[in-house]
Each structure stands twice: as structure tokens, then as C-alpha cells.
Motif scaffolding. Sequence first.
Motif, PDB file in Angstrom:
ATOM      1  N   SER C  43       0.820  -1.217   0.000  1.00  0.00           N
ATOM      2  CA  SER C  43       0.000   0.000   0.000  1.00  0.00           C
ATOM      3  C   SER C  43       0.855   1.268   0.000  1.00  0.00           C
ATOM      4  O   SER C  43       1.811   1.382   0.772  1.00  0.00           O
ATOM      5  CB  SER C  43      -0.889  -0.011   1.253  1.00  0.00           C
ATOM      6  OG  SER C  43      -1.722   1.121   1.292  1.00  0.00           O
ATOM      7  N   GLY C  44       0.509   2.213  -0.890  1.00  0.00           N
ATOM      8  CA  GLY C  44       1.090   3.553  -0.827  1.00  0.00           C
ATOM      9  C   GLY C  44       2.574   3.651  -1.093  1.00  0.00           C
ATOM     10  O   GLY C  44       3.208   4.638  -0.691  1.00  0.00           O
ATOM     11  N   VAL C  45       3.170   2.665  -1.785  1.00  0.00           N
ATOM     12  CA  VAL C  45       4.600   2.722  -2.116  1.00  0.00           C
ATOM     13  C   VAL C  45       4.757   3.165  -3.567  1.00  0.00           C
ATOM     14  O   VAL C  45       4.047   2.681  -4.448  1.00  0.00           O
ATOM     15  CB  VAL C  45       5.265   1.335  -1.907  1.00  0.00           C
ATOM     16  CG1 VAL C  45       6.735   1.369  -2.320  1.00  0.00           C
ATOM     17  CG2 VAL C  45       5.121   0.889  -0.462  1.00  0.00           C
ATOM     18  N   LEU C  70       5.546  -5.482   4.471  1.00  0.00           N
ATOM     19  CA  LEU C  70       4.778  -4.248   4.279  1.00  0.00           C
ATOM     20  C   LEU C  70       3.280  -4.539   4.308  1.00  0.00           C
ATOM     21  O   LEU C  70       2.860  -5.681   4.067  1.00  0.00           O
ATOM     22  CB  LEU C  70       5.162  -3.617   2.930  1.00  0.00           C
ATOM     23  CG  LEU C  70       6.625  -3.180   2.803  1.00  0.00           C
ATOM     24  CD1 LEU C  70       6.967  -2.848   1.343  1.00  0.00           C
ATOM     25  CD2 LEU C  70       6.896  -1.955   3.678  1.00  0.00           C
ATOM     26  N   ASN C  71       2.472  -3.480   4.563  1.00  0.00           N
ATOM     27  CA  ASN C  71       1.020  -3.642   4.468  1.00  0.00           C
ATOM     28  C   ASN C  71       0.643  -3.875   3.004  1.00  0.00           C
ATOM     29  O   ASN C  71       1.132  -3.175   2.121  1.00  0.00           O
ATOM     30  CB  ASN C  71       0.304  -2.366   4.929  1.00  0.00           C
ATOM     31  CG  ASN C  71       0.427  -2.128   6.412  1.00  0.00           C
ATOM     32  OD1 ASN C  71       0.704  -3.053   7.171  1.00  0.00           O
ATOM     33  ND2 ASN C  71       0.229  -0.878   6.816  1.00  0.00           N
ATOM     34  N   SER C  74      -4.553  -1.352   0.096  1.00  0.00           N
ATOM     35  CA  SER C  74      -5.821  -1.200   0.813  1.00  0.00           C
ATOM     36  C   SER C  74      -6.968  -1.848   0.039  1.00  0.00           C
ATOM     37  O   SER C  74      -8.042  -2.063   0.600  1.00  0.00           O
ATOM     38  CB  SER C  74      -6.109   0.284   1.064  1.00  0.00           C
ATOM     39  OG  SER C  74      -6.173   0.975  -0.159  1.00  0.00           O
TER      40      SER C  74
ATOM     41  N   TYR D 227      -6.347   3.740   7.521  1.00  0.00           N
ATOM     42  CA  TYR D 227      -5.640   2.473   7.377  1.00  0.00           C
ATOM     43  C   TYR D 227      -5.005   2.326   5.986  1.00  0.00           C
ATOM     44  O   TYR D 227      -4.780   1.238   5.509  1.00  0.00           O
ATOM     45  CB  TYR D 227      -6.559   1.293   7.681  1.00  0.00           C
ATOM     46  CG  TYR D 227      -7.814   1.184   6.845  1.00  0.00           C
ATOM     47  CD1 TYR D 227      -7.824   0.440   5.663  1.00  0.00           C
ATOM     48  CD2 TYR D 227      -8.992   1.805   7.242  1.00  0.00           C
ATOM     49  CE1 TYR D 227      -8.986   0.323   4.899  1.00  0.00           C
ATOM     50  CE2 TYR D 227     -10.143   1.697   6.477  1.00  0.00           C
ATOM     51  CZ  TYR D 227     -10.141   0.949   5.307  1.00  0.00           C
ATOM     52  OH  TYR D 227     -11.277   0.836   4.560  1.00  0.00           O
ATOM     53  N   GLN D 230       1.674   2.795   4.669  1.00  0.00           N
ATOM     54  CA  GLN D 230       2.544   1.990   5.521  1.00  0.00           C
ATOM     55  C   GLN D 230       2.618   2.517   6.961  1.00  0.00           C
ATOM     56  O   GLN D 230       3.255   1.915   7.813  1.00  0.00           O
ATOM     57  CB  GLN D 230       3.958   1.924   4.925  1.00  0.00           C
ATOM     58  CG  GLN D 230       3.996   1.248   3.558  1.00  0.00           C
ATOM     59  CD  GLN D 230       3.436  -0.171   3.557  1.00  0.00           C
ATOM     60  OE1 GLN D 230       3.561  -0.894   4.542  1.00  0.00           O
ATOM     61  NE2 GLN D 230       2.796  -0.573   2.464  1.00  0.00           N
ATOM     62  N   ASN D 231       1.962   3.675   7.233  1.00  0.00           N
ATOM     63  CA  ASN D 231       2.085   4.255   8.574  1.00  0.00           C
ATOM     64  C   ASN D 231       0.920   3.910   9.480  1.00  0.00           C
ATOM     65  O   ASN D 231       0.831   4.381  10.597  1.00  0.00           O
ATOM     66  CB  ASN D 231       2.205   5.778   8.480  1.00  0.00           C
ATOM     67  CG  ASN D 231       3.390   6.152   7.613  1.00  0.00           C
ATOM     68  OD1 ASN D 231       4.441   5.534   7.713  1.00  0.00           O
ATOM     69  ND2 ASN D 231       3.217   7.130   6.736  1.00  0.00           N
ATOM     70  N   SER D 232       0.003   3.120   8.961  1.00  0.00           N
ATOM     71  CA  SER D 232      -1.191   2.830   9.744  1.00  0.00           C
ATOM     72  C   SER D 232      -1.253   1.343  10.060  1.00  0.00           C
ATOM     73  O   SER D 232      -0.540   0.537   9.483  1.00  0.00           O
ATOM     74  CB  SER D 232      -2.426   3.276   8.961  1.00  0.00           C
ATOM     75  OG  SER D 232      -2.326   2.829   7.617  1.00  0.00           O
ATOM     76  N   GLY D 233      -2.129   1.001  10.983  1.00  0.00           N
ATOM     77  CA  GLY D 233      -2.134  -0.339  11.584  1.00  0.00           C
ATOM     78  C   GLY D 233      -2.503  -1.489  10.656  1.00  0.00           C
ATOM     79  O   GLY D 233      -3.146  -1.378   9.687  1.00  0.00           O
TER      80      GLY D 233
END
Lengths: 233, 233, 233, 233
Positions: C43-45, C70-71, C74, D227, D230-233
Motif C-alpha cells: 500500500s502507498g509505495v 509491508l502492508n 488497501s 488504514y 505503511q504508517n497505519s495499523g
Amino acid sequence: METLKRQVWEANLLLPKYGLVTFTWGNVSGVDRSRGLMVIKPSGVDYEDLRPEDMVAVDLESGRVVEGSLNPSSDTRTHLELYRAFPALGGVVHTHSPAAVAWAQAGRDIPCYGTTHADYFYGPVPCARQLTQAEIDEDYEKNTGAVIAETFRARGLDPAQVPGVICSSHGPFTWGTDAAQAVYHAVVLEEVAKMAILTREVDPSAAPAPRRVQDKHFLRKHGPNAYYGQNSG
Amino acid sequence: METLKRQVWEANLLLPKYGLVTFTWGNVSGVDRSRGLMVIKPSGVDYEDLRPEDMVAVDLESGRVVEGSLNPSSDTRTHLELYRAFPALGGVVHTHSPAAVAWAQAGRDIPCYGTTHADYFYGPVPCARQLTQAEIDEDYEKNTGAVIAETFRARGLDPAQVPGVICSSHGPFTWGTDAAQAVYHAVVLEEVAKMAILTREVDPSAAPAPRRVQDKHFLRKHGPNAYYGQNSG
Amino acid sequence: METLKRQVWEANLLLPKYGLVTFTWGNVSGVDRSRGLMVIKPSGVDYEDLRPEDMVAVDLESGRVVEGSLNPSSDTRTHLELYRAFPALGGVVHTHSPAAVAWAQAGRDIPCYGTTHADYFYGPVPCARQLTQAEIDEDYEKNTGAVIAETFRARGLDPAQVPGVICSSHGPFTWGTDAAQAVYHAVVLEEVAKMAILTREVDPSAAPAPRRVQDKHFLRKHGPNAYYGQNSG
Amino acid sequence: METLKRQVWEANLLLPKYGLVTFTWGNVSGVDRSRGLMVIKPSGVDYEDLRPEDMVAVDLESGRVVEGSLNPSSDTRTHLELYRAFPALGGVVHTHSPAAVAWAQAGRDIPCYGTTHADYFYGPVPCARQLTQAEIDEDYEKNTGAVIAETFRARGLDPAQVPGVICSSHGPFTWGTDAAQAVYHAVVLEEVAKMAILTREVDPSAAPAPRRVQDKHFLRKHGPNAYYGQNSG
């Protein structure tokens, strides 16, 4: 002469750089009034093949080629007519840039919808009328310039405050104090024409910017009280 | 043959250069009438992978592959039909360039709104009709060419003066004296189609350029009295 | 696993290459059904910072991350839901490409106006309905996928013949037999959506291509009698 | 100070990188609130000629130049007014990007048609009113900022949730926690403005996204329960 040829050559190369031309659909000229000469792009030559020495010098009065082995642009007599009608011009540009052409093909002035326009053109960009059959037969290119001059005269416009025009069913001509500034105004005109089309897509009945906003923006960049850029107080 | 393959290969590479194609959605062919052969792009091969020797040679009469190990373009029989119908053609191009496709999908001729158009196409760019179920079943690709030929015959158009067409619900075909000129006309057609859409955004009821302006511009570049470029007087 | 990660990484890099994304507004996934795993972009990279080892592996059944620090995107639960609903999918793409978004924001199916569309999408590109408040509250991303599946079920559409969808007020999802083909379809969808807007600018009442033309074009590229490209007879 | 100058210089260079500016038609500033200073681009200087040391430092209170030999941007007093009115701002951007300008020239808020918009702007992008003659005469640039502040106050908008505005007949201003984020929001605003125009081309009566969708998308990226990334849970 070599300096002017180089300036005009460089200004011609700006047309593809700014995305204003497809193939050879555009030309730039510059003038040396002290010698009575105009220098212009040769006709139908690709920009990537152009060399400074290919630029063609033409006598401002007679229109005869005085230096150069190639045919000058087919629009040469239009450029000459503009230099004769408007003594302050140092450079002239003609392109077929698509948004400006769209307004020309619709036969409509480009309204001054906002400050991007008002920073460079004081009032609408005028659309010059169609030529008559007699004007086409007599001298199409010369009379294209004559009709532009007529438009400015009839509307009382100052070519220093309105540095360009669109010709019905044809496209834009712009000008400036030299060839480079004429190209600058060609870029502005295309950008303003595109924004005006987008504005009409948002609201076909959009109104021009209030006169007070047009005055403010044009005059903060031009004239004795200008304060934009690094040359002002 | 190697010369023609190279010319056709180079002309195919111009399609991505001029932004006319997405993926493999376009093809260029060229013809050698003395040998009765057409050379065309192979089907579904990326432009960046194409080599001159990948070009496929097809017999103009029978449509059979005479040289090349790849399948020719799926539009091969349309190209063949155009070469048979129009003896002056030396090259043919098919693309899905978006503005020309838009006019094709709307099923409308592209009006000659101005001089950019009139410099290359004498009158509107015609939109050929839909094929019938029988024509699709018999030979879709061949009959696409046949309906183009029918359109020019029925309207009395000269393919040398109108170097392209749009096919209903499909897209553009253009042509020229060789493959490179056919690509040139594909670029012009897309540019003219885009300008025509922008013109309608300014004024949906915009009128075509006066006939006298269309005559002047087409004839100053074409025919015995042309005076544009470096090859004329 | 390393092979799939590399394929998904390469497919993600195609998004900026084809001009489909601004910033990080898009993501591609691929699936390994034998192992029950999906691999997706984090996410968000930024695409330019992505490495193959940054790809995140998620269990197809439980949705839990099984590999990667990494997450995941979303939109992960939307991708998972599509793989569960449509067993033939090997890759899924989500973007905010502007023309497809425009149709989604207008809440309208994209009509099949011509052959560019019919070559890849059999019939209109469906627009899935808005989610209810309850669906958003329960699991927004999962239910986005569920509503897409509902749309295909309710209309009797085959995801192999209609390899994409637009979601109301949101944007497009496309898919294919692998991640690379899903990106290919994302490019096609954007191009087709853009052509459809241009078609409406020429004629707001333009009709879809006749059914016989849609059949011909889709079936000459797909199914047992296909004859486009180098893999067919 | 050198750090801030470098950040502002880098942020200014992002404007041409993202295609937001023609010539010098845009400027970025950043603020150091602890020292009471704003750093901004000099007026009328080409981006390619800019060096970090050309950035001009201005006193936030008095508006006087405290470091730098060049004139600051002609929009300096607008930037200052925004920093004074909105204490959370760390960076401000002004451009003439064409789609945002189109909405400004039409004098209309940009509706929140979908999730691309809702991910960054919570509700419509407001269009600030025209300045009066008295406001122009008193201090055009300062009052441009004052009217923006008035718009947010009158509508009860939070500049952290609506990180930009369009000014009637003029163009967009955006902001963020620093200069780089302000540029990010300028890119988002132009993309959203373009998508909104395309949406209206598909359906001029298109409705905004349902409130529940706007809430979901804005709040999954912003605030305590975010969410995304990468900065969120």
C-alpha cells in the motif's frame, strides 16, 4: 544578418519543442527594419533538418528573395503584410496548433475568460473574417495579412496589447518584439484557447472575466506601472 | 523485394513514433505492382520486436503468402482489395487512432472545417457504411475494402484527392503513393479529426470552410499549379 | 513464489509505463491457485521504489499476510473477493485512469461503440452499483468485490468475455489469465473509455456497433474459430 | 534556512515535472513558523535556471524581503495571507493548470464526483468569489488570499480537510503540511478537475458521489482510524 538568421532558426525550433506543430505546419520570421529585410523559414522543410543558413531573407518592400537558395514559406506574403501594417513587430509566427485552430474553424473570438489570458492579451483574441473570392484570386497570402490589419483597424486594437489573431477557417498568427517573443505568444494563445474550450465544457454559458480583473492583470505586467518579473521595481 | 520490406518495416515503426497506435492496433503495407506483390506487417507482433525480414509478402491477385514465415495482418484482405480497386495506391495504413475512430463510431463524415484539412483532403473525409450480415459472413475483411471502394465510386471521389476514409463503427484507412506517404496521411487524418471535435466543442453548429478556401488550399499544394514546398516554382 | 512476485512486480511497473496511474493510484495482483496464495503490491509505495521482494503474499482463503513485511494494498480484500468469485482469473488490476473513472463517476455502462471495444470486451463494460451504508460499514473493500460479482451474476456475464468493470463513483477493475494480461485489459479499457467520450462529443446520440459487428470482431480473436495473431491457423 | 530554501526549490521543480506549468506560471512557498519566515520562488524566473540560493525569504508579519537579491513572486502577498489565516499550513502552491483553471473560469465549485477526489478533498473544491474594485485597488494579491480565507470561514471548511481552492476567473491555490505536500495536492486537484470535466462529457447531469462513499474514502486515509499506506495499523 547572420545574427537574425540564427535567432529566426532558433525560434523555429521552439515550435516542435513546445508541441505547437505537426510536420512542417508552422513558420517563424524576424525582421531587420534598419536594412528593410525579413528572414523566414523555407517552405516544407522539416524542423530537424533546418540549419541557420537555410533561412531565407526577403526584401520587406518588394517581397523578393535577397539571400537563400530555398523557397521561402508559402505564408511569406502574409508575414510581410503584417510587418508593413504593424511597425512595432519584430517577429511573426504562424501555426496550426489545434485549440487555436478550433476557435478559428468555429469563426469565433476567444473570450477573455480569466487571468491566464489577461496576463498577455488585453481583451478577446479577435477572429478575422473570411477572404472574398476576389481577395483569394488577387493574392491569397497578402490579403490574409491585409484582413488581419483591417480587423485591428476596424476594432481599434493595438497589436502591442493584443499580440495575435485567429483567421476564420484557418488558424493563428502571433507576433512580438522579436521572433522568440512571437513564439512565446503562440504558446500562450494555444494554452488560452485550450483553457477556453475546457471552460465551455464546464459551463457553455460562462462569462468573460470582469473588466476590472482584466485591467489589473494586463497592467500589472505591461506598461509604466508593471511590477511582474525581475525588471520592475 | 528487400527494399520494399524495409520501406514497409520503417513505415510501420512510424505508427508508434507518431502516437497513432496502442499495442499492435495498426498496420502498414506497400505494393510492388510490377511483380504483383504486397508486403504487410505480420499479425499481432509488437512494433519493437519487428524486423524487416518479418514482413510478409502476399500475391496481389490470389492473396496467398509468397514469402515470410509469420501470419500476415488480419486486415490483409482489406489492403488487397484497396490496391485492386485503386490502381494509383502504393501504400495503405490502418489504425485505431482515437479521434478518427470517434468519427467512425459516430458514423459521420468529417467535415472540412478548415485549411489544415483542405491542405490534404479535398472535401469531407467520407464515412463508409456498415457491412451487412451477408457481407460479414462471406468475407469480412475483403468486403470492408469493397465497401470503401463502393463509397468512393458512389460519391465520385478520387482517392488521390481524398487519401483516406473512416469505416462505420471501426476506424480509419489511409493511403498514398508509398507506405511512408500513407502514414503521413494517417497522421493528418488523426490531427484533422481531433481539430474537428474541438471545433464542435466551441460551436456544435460550426460550418465547413467556404468552398473557395478549400479549393485554394488544396490546389496550392496539389496539381499543376501547386506552389508549396521546394519542388514547385 | 519468487516467480509470481516477479511477475506481479513487473505488471505493477507497466501501470506508469502505460500512463494509467498518478502517484500510487493503482495496484496489480496475481494468484497461485495451487498454493492458495495471492501476491499484491504493498500500500502507498511509489512504483519507482518497488522491488520484487516488496510484493506481499496473502492467503486466498483467510486474507492473512503470509509473506512480506509491508502492508498490502488497501484494495486487497476486493482483489481476493474477485479471485474467489471468478475461478478463471489469474491477475487483477485496479486503477484510477481518467476516462474509465469518468464513466464510473457518471454511473453508466460504457457502450460498445466499435471494433476497438469489441475486439476485447463482448458487449458493454458494466457499471456496478453503489454500495449501501450497511455494505460499507461491514467491509467496504470486500463488498466492492461482492457487488462486482453480483453484477456479473445478475446480468449473466462471463468474466472471460468481459474482462473488466467500472464501479459507480469509483473506477475500473480489470482482470486476465495472469497479471500482465490484466494490465493489458486495463490499457484497453482506458482507450475504449476515451474513444467513447470522443464519440459522444461528435454525436451524443451515437448508437452502439451493430450486434453482427460485435460478434465478428470478438469471435475472430477469441474462441475456437479465432484467426488473429500468430497462434491461430 | 538553507534546508527550507532547498525544500522550496525542489518543490518548485516538481511543477514542470508533473506537467502543471507552462513557462513560469506557478510558484511554491514554504514556511518556517518558529523564525516567522516564508521562502518563495523569485518572480518570472525559468524553472530550469532556478538555484536553491535564488529562493527569496520574506518576513511573515511585515512581508519585507529579508534574504535574497531577486524580486519574490508577484503572488507573494497571497501566500502570506494564507499562512496568516490558516496556521496549520507549511507550504502553498499556485498554478495555472488547465482543468482547474477551467472550473475557476466557469466560477463553479468542483463537485466531488468520486473516490479519487474524496481520497484527498472532503467535499467539493470551493470556488472563491471575484474581488471587488475596492479590493483590487487596495491590494489585489493580499485580498486574493483574504477572499480565500473568507470562503473557508463562511462555509465552515477546515483547510486540513479541503487542501485547496479555485479563485474565480483565475486558478487554483493548494496547500499542505510542507511545500512537497502542497505540490502533491496541486497534482491531485488538476487530475480531479480533469476527471470532473470528462464526467460531465459523459453525463452533464451526473450527481456527486453519495455522502457515505465520500466519508468512507476520506476517513480511511485521514484521521485517527486511517488504514491506507505503511504508517497505519
